[in-house]
Enzyme design. Structure first.
Site, mmCIF file in Angstrom:
data_model
loop_
_atom_site.group_PDB
_atom_site.id
_atom_site.type_symbol
_atom_site.label_atom_id
_atom_site.label_comp_id
_atom_site.label_asym_id
_atom_site.label_seq_id
_atom_site.Cartn_x
_atom_site.Cartn_y
_atom_site.Cartn_z
ATOM 1 N N HIS A 151 0.826 -1.204 0.000
ATOM 2 C CA HIS A 151 0.000 0.000 0.000
ATOM 3 C C HIS A 151 0.862 1.256 0.000
ATOM 4 O O HIS A 151 0.417 2.320 0.417
ATOM 5 C CB HIS A 151 -0.920 0.029 1.221
ATOM 6 C CG HIS A 151 -1.829 -1.123 1.304
ATOM 7 N ND1 HIS A 151 -1.511 -2.259 2.005
ATOM 8 C CD2 HIS A 151 -3.041 -1.351 0.753
ATOM 9 C CE1 HIS A 151 -2.503 -3.131 1.899
ATOM 10 N NE2 HIS A 151 -3.441 -2.598 1.149
ATOM 11 N N GLY A 187 -3.757 10.263 12.531
ATOM 12 C CA GLY A 187 -5.129 10.127 13.001
ATOM 13 C C GLY A 187 -5.413 10.999 14.206
ATOM 14 O O GLY A 187 -6.489 11.597 14.315
ATOM 15 N N ASP A 240 1.095 11.225 15.247
ATOM 16 C CA ASP A 240 0.192 10.300 14.567
ATOM 17 C C ASP A 240 -0.810 11.075 13.719
ATOM 18 O O ASP A 240 -1.478 11.993 14.230
ATOM 19 C CB ASP A 240 -0.548 9.446 15.591
ATOM 20 C CG ASP A 240 -1.548 8.518 14.929
ATOM 21 O OD1 ASP A 240 -1.109 7.568 14.271
ATOM 22 O OD2 ASP A 240 -2.757 8.782 15.052
ATOM 23 N N HIS A 251 -3.773 9.024 4.417
ATOM 24 C CA HIS A 251 -4.707 9.458 5.456
ATOM 25 C C HIS A 251 -5.441 10.734 5.047
ATOM 26 O O HIS A 251 -6.651 10.857 5.270
ATOM 27 C CB HIS A 251 -3.987 9.673 6.787
ATOM 28 C CG HIS A 251 -4.906 10.033 7.915
ATOM 29 N ND1 HIS A 251 -5.842 9.157 8.419
ATOM 30 C CD2 HIS A 251 -5.065 11.185 8.621
ATOM 31 C CE1 HIS A 251 -6.522 9.739 9.389
ATOM 32 N NE2 HIS A 251 -6.081 10.977 9.523
ATOM 33 N N GLY A 252 -4.728 11.678 4.455
ATOM 34 C CA GLY A 252 -5.378 12.906 4.024
ATOM 35 C C GLY A 252 -6.427 12.663 2.962
ATOM 36 O O GLY A 252 -7.544 13.207 3.029
ATOM 37 N N ILE A 253 -6.103 11.827 1.979
ATOM 38 C CA ILE A 253 -7.052 11.502 0.909
ATOM 39 C C ILE A 253 -8.277 10.806 1.481
ATOM 40 O O ILE A 253 -9.416 11.125 1.145
ATOM 41 C CB ILE A 253 -6.371 10.616 -0.154
ATOM 42 C CG1 ILE A 253 -5.235 11.379 -0.838
ATOM 43 C CG2 ILE A 253 -7.379 10.140 -1.183
ATOM 44 C CD1 ILE A 253 -4.383 10.520 -1.753
ATOM 45 N N GLY A 254 -8.046 9.850 2.372
ATOM 46 C CA GLY A 254 -9.165 9.120 2.965
ATOM 47 C C GLY A 254 -10.065 10.021 3.796
ATOM 48 O O GLY A 254 -11.295 9.916 3.728
ATOM 49 N N SER A 290 -9.491 4.669 9.327
ATOM 50 C CA SER A 290 -10.092 5.937 9.748
ATOM 51 C C SER A 290 -11.570 5.981 9.392
ATOM 52 O O SER A 290 -12.380 6.543 10.147
ATOM 53 C CB SER A 290 -9.366 7.124 9.113
ATOM 54 O OG SER A 290 -9.556 7.174 7.716
ATOM 55 N N ARG A 304 -0.920 -0.082 10.477
ATOM 56 C CA ARG A 304 0.146 -0.249 9.493
ATOM 57 C C ARG A 304 1.452 0.350 9.973
ATOM 58 O O ARG A 304 2.532 -0.132 9.643
ATOM 59 C CB ARG A 304 -0.254 0.404 8.163
ATOM 60 C CG ARG A 304 -1.344 -0.360 7.433
ATOM 61 C CD ARG A 304 -1.680 0.300 6.114
ATOM 62 N NE ARG A 304 -2.854 -0.351 5.518
ATOM 63 C CZ ARG A 304 -3.487 0.109 4.461
ATOM 64 N NH1 ARG A 304 -3.077 1.205 3.871
ATOM 65 N NH2 ARG A 304 -4.539 -0.528 3.981
#
Length: 579
Positions: free
Chosen positions: A217, A554, A552, A397-400, A441, A539
């Site tokens: 990933h 999140g 982190d 994380h930003g895209i999600g 997330s 991950r």
């Protein structure tokens, strides 16, 4: 890099539509992914596989006779939602039970386990076998913590063949577990992959160097060495994998299936040169090679890299591995005749909007305003969140968070237009956030919004105490759901101090705006402090030491959202409208 796309946010939907049209001999689209276009004469156990997109032929390309009955296809490098898993599993089910199988990643486990529990509650017999083949992601003795990479093909192929032979669900589960236990993989990379619309790869490898032990990933490698020759790479693969032979296997005289997998931009010709060395080294150890595979089996967009998987056979596994299969991305032998069957999609119950009080609808209006502000905040910080996630994760994380916050906002608006109250607006937002974001997330934010909404209800305007209790309920639900605790370097490190501070101030009778602002500040301090922690879950766990010095992502995004909501609450109080 990925050059051909329309709008990046539409890439996966358009990819699935195009794939299903091109592969209509094998598959047909359903909500959440694809299922087989045909069935054998007699019903069988159904194998449903899945994960994030970006790994073709995994996962949709492995649907067909002798392999999977359905594939759940999440967003790019993001696990599918529980609702998507339920949709594909229900459609693929033939009445003899369903085996779910996928790589051992935190987001996938959360969503698939949630779907399994709900399907079982509805009366379906559903089991799960996660794939844990990557030897560099956890040491010997902790194989259950390992992530799944290209070795998922061995588990899918054996389980699919067992289904085809008429095994019952106990039998399919048994051989899938044994195949996973006898599969080992190792991956390397010379450069990271670039997602549609991104201007940089998810990770970079210094010139002349090779990352060892990478994920699929975009996670960076665990070790780094000088780029070897093809022969030296073959030796590296074989040496490490023979140091991690499954319990009960004696390599001398054993029979093994090697899978040399290209991750996206390493050419077949290069792979064949590497395989030449692998084959010589294995046979030189007295190992019999059976039906090797060289090619793209589980990719990572345009990643420059490859992996070697070894499946150590016994008589039953060898028969099942060599059995016929016919799918868009993997074919062997001649399968039996299939009858074209149109999928009957068993939809989830439609989202409903029940009765609500005017006071609750007023609260719902504030919630929609807050969700709109949250989406704008995430847009502003998406690149930063992605960079934080690149250090020890996969950089998405930003895209999600963008996908989830936008979908949640839009669903909440639509519910409010139907006169929904606070709980219903939050429930609709939660389901949409989970579906669109996927990943860990997505699952966590759906849990937060649902638990918070349940505490608010649809009947009255909540007071400070009600809101505090809702936040506490959300914190407890996330901790129970994700099993994280303070100190693991996750979102929990920001959630707990936020909840504790809000609860204390609400208990002292402080008004909401001041209490929430103070709690948001506590959350921000705690998120910043995670920089000193070592990641132990998710991950990032595999790259725990690399995460030291970086907060982190999140926890940071949670604190950003809390701060954004504080501004909305303050503006409402200034207008004397209350929460």
């Amino acid at each position: 890099m990925t050059r051909l796309f329309n709008q990046p946010e539409d890439f996966v939907d358009e990819m699935i539509e195009g794939f299903a049209a091109a592969a209509s001999r094998w598959v047909q689209p359903v909500p959440g992914g694809v299922v087989r276009a045909g069935r054998a004469a007699e019903p069988t156990v159904s194998l449903v596989i899945g994960g994030g997109s970006g790994h073709y032929p995994a996962f949709g390309g492995l649907v067909g006779p002798g392999l999977a009955h359905g594939a759940v296809m999440g967003n790019l490098f993001a696990s599918p939602s529980a609702r998507q898993v339920r949709s594909v599993a229900r459609t693929a089910d033939q009445g003899r039970g369903v085996l779910l199988s996928y790589g051992n990643y935190a987001g996938d486990v959360l969503h698939f386990d949630e779907a399994q529990a709900e399907l079982r509650e509805a009366g379906m017999d559903v089991r799960t076998v996660t794939v844990t083949d990557d030897i560099f992601s956890a040491p010997k003795g902790e194989e259950h913590k390992r992530r799944g990479i290209a070795g998922d093909l061995t588990v899918f192929k054996v389980a699919g063949a067992a289904c085809e032979e008429g095994y019952d669900l106990d039998g399919v589960e048994r051989v899938a577990i044994r195949t996973n236990a006898r599969t080992r993989s190792l991956g390397v990379a010379f450069g990271g992959c670039t997602l549609p619309g991104a201007d940089a790869p998810l990770f970079e490898v210094p010139a002349g160097r090779m990352a060892v032990g990478l994920g699929i990933h975009g996670e960076p490698g665990i070790d780094e060495v000088d780029i070897p020759t093809a022969a030296e790479l073959g030796e590296l693969f074989v040496r490490h994998l023979l140091e991690d032979v499954p319990e009960g296997v004696d390599p001398e005289g054993a029979r093994v299936v090697p899978l040399l997998n290209g991750l996206g931009s390493v050419k077949y010709e290069e792979l064949f040169v590497v395989y030449r060395s692998i084959h010589t080294l294995l046979t030189g150890r007295g190992i019999t090679v059976v039906d090797p595979e060289v090619g793209e089996l589980c990719t990572s967009f345009d990643m420059a890299g490859c992996s070697l998987t070894l499946l150590w056979l016994d008589d039953e596994l060898e028969r099942l591995w060599t059995a016929p299969a016919d799918s868009p991305g993997f074919r062997r032998g001649q399968v039996g005749e299939q009858q074209r069957v149109d999928a009957v999609v068993a939809d989830d119950a439609a989202e409903t909007v029940g009765a609500s009080s005017p006071a609750s609808r007023a609260c719902a209006t504030t919630i929609v305003e807050a969700l709109d502000a949250i989406a704008r905040t995430i847009d502003e910080h998406a690149d930063e969140l992605g960079r934080l996630d690149q250090v020890a994760g996969d950089g998405d994380h930003g895209i999600g968070m963008q996908r989830g916050s936008h979908a949640g906002r839009d669903a909440a608006r639509a519910a409010l237009e139907q006169d929904a109250g606070a709980e219903t607006v939050l429930r609709h937002a939660a389901n949409a956030w989970s579906d669109r974001a996927g990943g860990t997330s997505g699952a966590i934010w759906a849990t937060i919004l649902k638990a918070f909404g349940a505490a608010l209800g649809d009947d009255a305007r909540p007071g400070t105490g009600d809101i505090s209790r809702g936040v506490t309920a959300a914190k407890d639900a996330v901790m129970q759901f994700g099993k994280a605790k303070v100190g693991d370097k996750t979102m929990i490190d920001a959630i707990v101090p936020f909840s504790d501070e809000l609860s204390a101030r609400a208990g002292d009778g402080e008004e909401l705006a001041g209490a929430w602002a103070a709690a948001a500040a506590a959350s921000t301090r705690a998120a910043t402090a995670t920089a000193s922690l070592t990641a132990t879950l998710g991950r990032a766990r595999t790259h725990g030491e690399k995460s030291v010095g970086t907060p982190d992502p999140g926890a940071v995004s949670f604190a950003l959202i809390c701060t954004t909501v504080a501004d909305i609450i303050a503006s409402r109080q200034d207008d004397q409208e209350g929460p």
